[in-house]
Design a protein around this motif. Structure first.
Motif, mmCIF file in Angstrom:
data_model
loop_
_atom_site.group_PDB
_atom_site.id
_atom_site.type_symbol
_atom_site.label_atom_id
_atom_site.label_comp_id
_atom_site.label_asym_id
_atom_site.label_seq_id
_atom_site.Cartn_x
_atom_site.Cartn_y
_atom_site.Cartn_z
ATOM 1 N N LEU A 32 -16.478 16.225 28.668
ATOM 2 C CA LEU A 32 -16.295 16.352 30.110
ATOM 3 C C LEU A 32 -17.282 15.447 30.823
ATOM 4 C CD1 LEU A 32 -16.006 20.245 30.299
ATOM 5 C CD2 LEU A 32 -14.182 18.550 29.919
ATOM 6 N N GLU A 33 -16.877 14.910 31.971
ATOM 7 C CA GLU A 33 -17.736 13.987 32.692
ATOM 8 C C GLU A 33 -18.786 14.682 33.545
ATOM 9 O OE1 GLU A 33 -15.983 10.579 34.632
ATOM 10 O OE2 GLU A 33 -14.129 10.860 33.497
ATOM 11 N N LYS A 34 -18.672 15.983 33.721
ATOM 12 C CA LYS A 34 -19.618 16.719 34.556
ATOM 13 C C LYS A 34 -21.001 16.702 33.920
ATOM 14 C CE LYS A 34 -18.195 20.660 36.201
ATOM 15 N NZ LYS A 34 -17.591 22.021 36.262
ATOM 16 N N SER A 84 -18.059 15.700 22.835
ATOM 17 C CA SER A 84 -17.249 14.483 22.973
ATOM 18 C C SER A 84 -16.767 13.947 21.634
ATOM 19 C CB SER A 84 -18.060 13.396 23.680
ATOM 20 O OG SER A 84 -19.101 12.924 22.827
ATOM 21 N N SER A 89 -20.853 15.274 25.838
ATOM 22 C CA SER A 89 -19.727 16.155 26.158
ATOM 23 C C SER A 89 -18.468 15.342 26.435
ATOM 24 C CB SER A 89 -20.048 17.019 27.376
ATOM 25 O OG SER A 89 -18.912 17.761 27.787
ATOM 26 N N ASN A 113 -11.288 8.401 29.548
ATOM 27 C CA ASN A 113 -12.093 9.615 29.449
ATOM 28 C C ASN A 113 -13.009 9.511 28.231
ATOM 29 O OD1 ASN A 113 -10.751 10.810 27.020
ATOM 30 N ND2 ASN A 113 -8.980 10.880 28.392
ATOM 31 N N ASN A 137 -21.599 19.749 29.037
ATOM 32 C CA ASN A 137 -21.101 21.043 28.605
ATOM 33 C C ASN A 137 -20.783 20.939 27.116
ATOM 34 O OD1 ASN A 137 -19.653 23.359 27.985
ATOM 35 N ND2 ASN A 137 -18.560 23.391 29.946
ATOM 36 N N TYR A 156 -17.650 21.640 24.835
ATOM 37 C CA TYR A 156 -16.610 20.625 24.654
ATOM 38 C C TYR A 156 -17.268 19.315 24.200
ATOM 39 C CZ TYR A 156 -13.925 24.013 27.300
ATOM 40 O OH TYR A 156 -13.322 25.169 27.711
#
Length: 813
Positions: A353-355, A364, A351, A287, A359, A362
């Motif tokens: 998140l992988e979307k 990275s 980020s 991740n 976003n 959050y």
């Protein structure tokens, strides 16, 4: 009389002043004038370094690019009035000690390049509390003098006259502050900060954001190859790549499990389509918080060592994605963070998140590492070695080696690195990070040659076993067209290994096509992909890659269908040309040659060739004229960048069209350079040079022409590069001129060639007597062929088979 006497005295005083106004040094001369200290240094008879600094300033610089130590060069110094001339046996350099202007010329007096009068400027600049300068130097070129190089740029331009570039590393832009002229000289501006290159009717100039002085190298090679020889003498020579790296490579963004990756290799083997390499892109580490952990932490990759073994068991190779940044939960991050080795510039991914889009609730926490710091490079290798290399990985896909620098803020450039501000050394980042991996692997083992695929490059990177690709390009005909001059200008900086994502990286537009069938079944994308793979066949690396649309050959159909068969045909063609390609690789390493050759390199007397940006020579024998316009489908304009590409914001294509007949005959215009005749590769038809012709094409034909006098070895049909020995090669002779070719062979994937363990077999064609001489084999290595056959073939169909045991033979044809 008194007036005449006074004038004489003044003249003598003036001459005396000039005579004492410079100091001769072991390397050249130095002087002070116009408020600047100026020094000229011979690094070799054909390479001169010019240094200018504000008077009294100490200039201590250890170049990141230059590895050549100045050698003792014999030169003469003469003074005539205010002009001091330094003469080696290669070039003349003059310095006007009234205004500091430097002029370069040949030993016969032909003007090559001159600085513009009063063209040196220093503007005081505070570089994060350290007094420094904006540095500027301008030159005067001949009005109609083409220049080439400056790295990789996506504007579709070959000749760089009358253009301006902001030279700063980017995803699809590689900044190399070096150009060479059709007159046979080159100039390397040795500065690593963001730099403006400008060429207009007034002058040609470099202006860098920060520097302690003007520092550049002038080199005279007499030809493009000679300039590249000098540039590599200055910044490093090219090591040999393994033979398998010149086979076909399959990749995509991204294989999401080790089973998927291994199954792709298996499918190629089942289909009988050659393949030598597969690439695992990002997220095998799990991740974004573990970004670039350089270990198999993703549950879909439960056993990285077994994955490598499964690929090797199918006689293929695996390289893997590593980055210049780390997530906050990764071990490299934790080690480097404790020692202040991570930057705070905004990088990708933003980020956790992988979307997409990111976003930012959050973040990275991913940070770029200080590749300028040798200890940081040690830590980098420690984890790359333990997590990946020790598991059998064959090479490195070093992504984001610019590095990615998003949401650029002025204060980002104030970031402290081991070598000063990020601003000061920004453009050398890829050189440092790639060099760190190369140097460490070489220290670890000599049994496996270093192979690095990287997105960015700087001057000197050719010495680090790296092949640069052109970044995350859009998938369009315009992009395909632009790759040709991009690759040629990049190669003309002395860095010979280059490639692009076959099919273009962002291809989402073809999932919304005009035709029935989307993605790899969309005829628009199929036509573009086939033409790109034909172009890729004649790149130093043939690699299929991209997002949005899978690129494996079986995605495009099946055997017996025109698109599948066209792809299959050119992959197989690549493999039959491996004896030629590997020998060309040796020519690059041993003789400073170049794979992708702009036409002026070999046909400088043909002025029509100077600006041709859609053809090139691959090696010194094969003229490649890629089809860069659609012939069967309508052209789709796709304008994407990294942001819009990941956001899937590419253009929608509406309407319906009838699917094309890919078997229909079309045509393409090709210019054949003058000074030689040419053979159509497909038909053996002989044509005169110096003319534009119309070549009949189909979806599986790209115009290819062989220069007369060529000796072309053709290898066996194989499934991977080393499947069969070259014990029964076809040797094609193209009459019309004398020819020579050196067939090179070695142990394929170690550094024993550096110890002389290789062989060369020279073939010489005498066109007058129609006699081919195969010379005594030179050299030896473990496992070399002692006996073999050569099947000699002429375009007329005449052929003769001969046995060869390493001793000279002559064949009359």
């Amino acid at each position: 009389m008194k007036k005449v006497f006074m004038m004489f005295v003044l003249l003598m005083l003036s001459i005396g002043t000039f005579a004492q106004s410079f100091q001769k040094t072991p390397l050249g001369i130095k002087t002070s004038l116009n408020g600047n200290d100026v020094e000229l240094q011979f690094y070799s008879p054909s390479i001169v370094r010019v240094i200018k600094v504000p008077k009294g300033k100490v200039f201590l610089k250890e170049s990141l690019s230059v590895v050549l130590s100045p050698s003792k060069t014999t030169f003469e110094t003469q003074q005539k009035g205010s002009v001091v001339t330094l003469k080696s046996n290669k070039i003349n350099v003059t310095l006007d000690i009234t205004n500091g202007t430097v002029v370069f010329s040949t030993v016969s007096g032909q003007n090559l390049l001159k600085e513009k009068s009063n063209g040196t400027k220093f503007t005081p600049f505070d570089d994060t509390g350290i007094p420094s300068y904006n540095v500027y130097q301008s030159f005067i070129l001949d009005h109609d003098e083409p220049i080439y190089g400056l790295g990789q740029h996506q504007g579709g331009i070959l000749n760089q006259r009358n253009h301006q570039y902001h030279l700063e590393q980017g995803n699809v832009e590689d900044a190399v502050p070096f150009f060479q002229s059709v007159k046979g000289y080159g100039l390397f501006w040795d500065n690593y900060s963001p730099t403006e290159f400008t060429d207009n009717v007034n002058d040609t100039s470099f202006k860098s954001q920060v520097g302690d002085g003007v520092d550049y190298y002038f080199m005279y090679g007499g030809s493009a190859d000679g300039v590249i020889t000098d540039m590599r003498e200055l910044t490093g020579k090219v090591p040999m790549f393994p033979l398998w790296t010149y086979g076909f490579w399959q990749s995509k963004e991204r294989y999401k499990s080790q089973d998927e990756l291994v199954s792709v290799v298996k499918k190629y083997r089942e289909l009988g389509v050659p393949l030598d390499g597969i690439i695992q892109d990002w997220q095998y580490w799990g991740n974004n918080y573990l970004w670039n952990a350089m270990d198999f932490l993703n549950s879909e990759f439960p056993d990285g060592k077994k994955m490598v073994e499964d690929v090797h068991a199918q006689n293929a190779h695996l390289i893997i994605s590593i980055w210049a940044s780390f997530g906050p939960k990764s071990k490299p991050y934790l080690d480097m963070d404790k020692k202040g080795m991570l930057f705070n510039i905004t990088t990708w991914p933003e980020s956790g998140l992988e979307k997409w889009p990111p976003n930012m609730d959050y973040p990275s926490g991913v940070r770029v590492y200080d590749a300028y710091n040798p200890e940081a490079r040690n830590i980098y290798w420690k984890y790359a070695n333990e997590g990946l290399f020790s598991k059998g990985i064959d090479g490195w896909w070093m992504d984001s080696t610019e590095p990615d620098h998003l949401s650029i803020k002025p204060e980002d450039y104030d970031t402290k690195t081991f070598l000063g501000s990020f601003r000061k050394v920004r453009n050398a980042f890829p050189l440092m990070t790639v060099g760190g991996v190369y140097d460490h692997q070489r220290m670890t083992t000599s049994d496996k040659r270093v192979f690095i695929l990287t997105r960015s490059a700087f001057a000197g990177q050719q010495r680090y076993g790296a092949n640069t690709w052109s970044g995350d390009t859009g998938s369009s005909w315009e992009t395909l067209q632009n790759q040709i001059p991009a690759g040629l200008n990049f190669s003309l900086t002395g860095i010979p290994h280059w490639n692009s994502d076959i099919g273009g990286f962002f291809a989402g537009a073809y999932n919304k096509g005009k035709y029935q069938g989307f993605g790899a079944k969309n005829p628009q994308f199929q036509e573009l992909y086939v033409r790109w793979i034909q172009f890729g066949t004649f790149n130093p690396m043939m690699r299929s890659h991209g997002t949005d649309i899978p690129r494996e050959i079986y995605q495009f159909g099946k055997k017996g269908e025109p698109v599948f068969d066209a792809i299959d045909k050119f992959i197989n063609l690549r493999y039959t040309l491996l004896p030629y390609i590997y020998s060309a690789s040796w020519d690059v390493s041993a003789n400073q040659s170049t794979f992708m050759r702009a036409l002026f390199m070999d046909f400088v007397n043909d002025k029509k060739s100077w600006n041709i940006n859609n053809e090139y020579m691959f090696g010194k024998s094969i003229l490649v004229a890629p089809v860069v316009k659609p012939q069967y489908t309508s052209e789709t304009l796709v304008k994407v960048n990294e942001q819009s590409g990941w956001n899937k914001q590419d253009e929608k294509v509406g309407g319906n069209e009838i699917a094309p007949d890919f078997s229909a005959e079309k045509s393409a215009q090709v210019y054949l350079p003058s000074g030689t005749s040419w053979y159509d590769f497909w038909t053996n038809e002989k044509l005169n040079g110096g003319q534009e012709i119309k070549k009949k094409t189909t979806i599986d034909i790209m115009p290819l022409y062989i220069r007369e006098g060529t000796i072309l070895p053709v290898g066996p049909k194989v499934q991977y590069a080393t499947e069969k020995k070259w014990d029964n090669l076809e040797i094609r002779i193209y009459p019309g001129a004398d020819g020579v070719f050196v067939l090179y062979e070695d142990e394929l994937d170690n550094y024993n060639y550096e110890k002389g363990k290789y062989t060369e077999i020279e073939f010489l064609w005498n066109d007058t007597t129609k006699k081919l001489t195969i010379a005594n084999r030179k050299g030896a290595y473990s496992g070399m062929l002692q006996n073999r056959k050569f099947n000699i073939v002429l375009p007329s169909g005449i052929s003769k088979s001969v046995s060869y045991n390493g001793k000279k033979i002559e064949i009359k044809l």
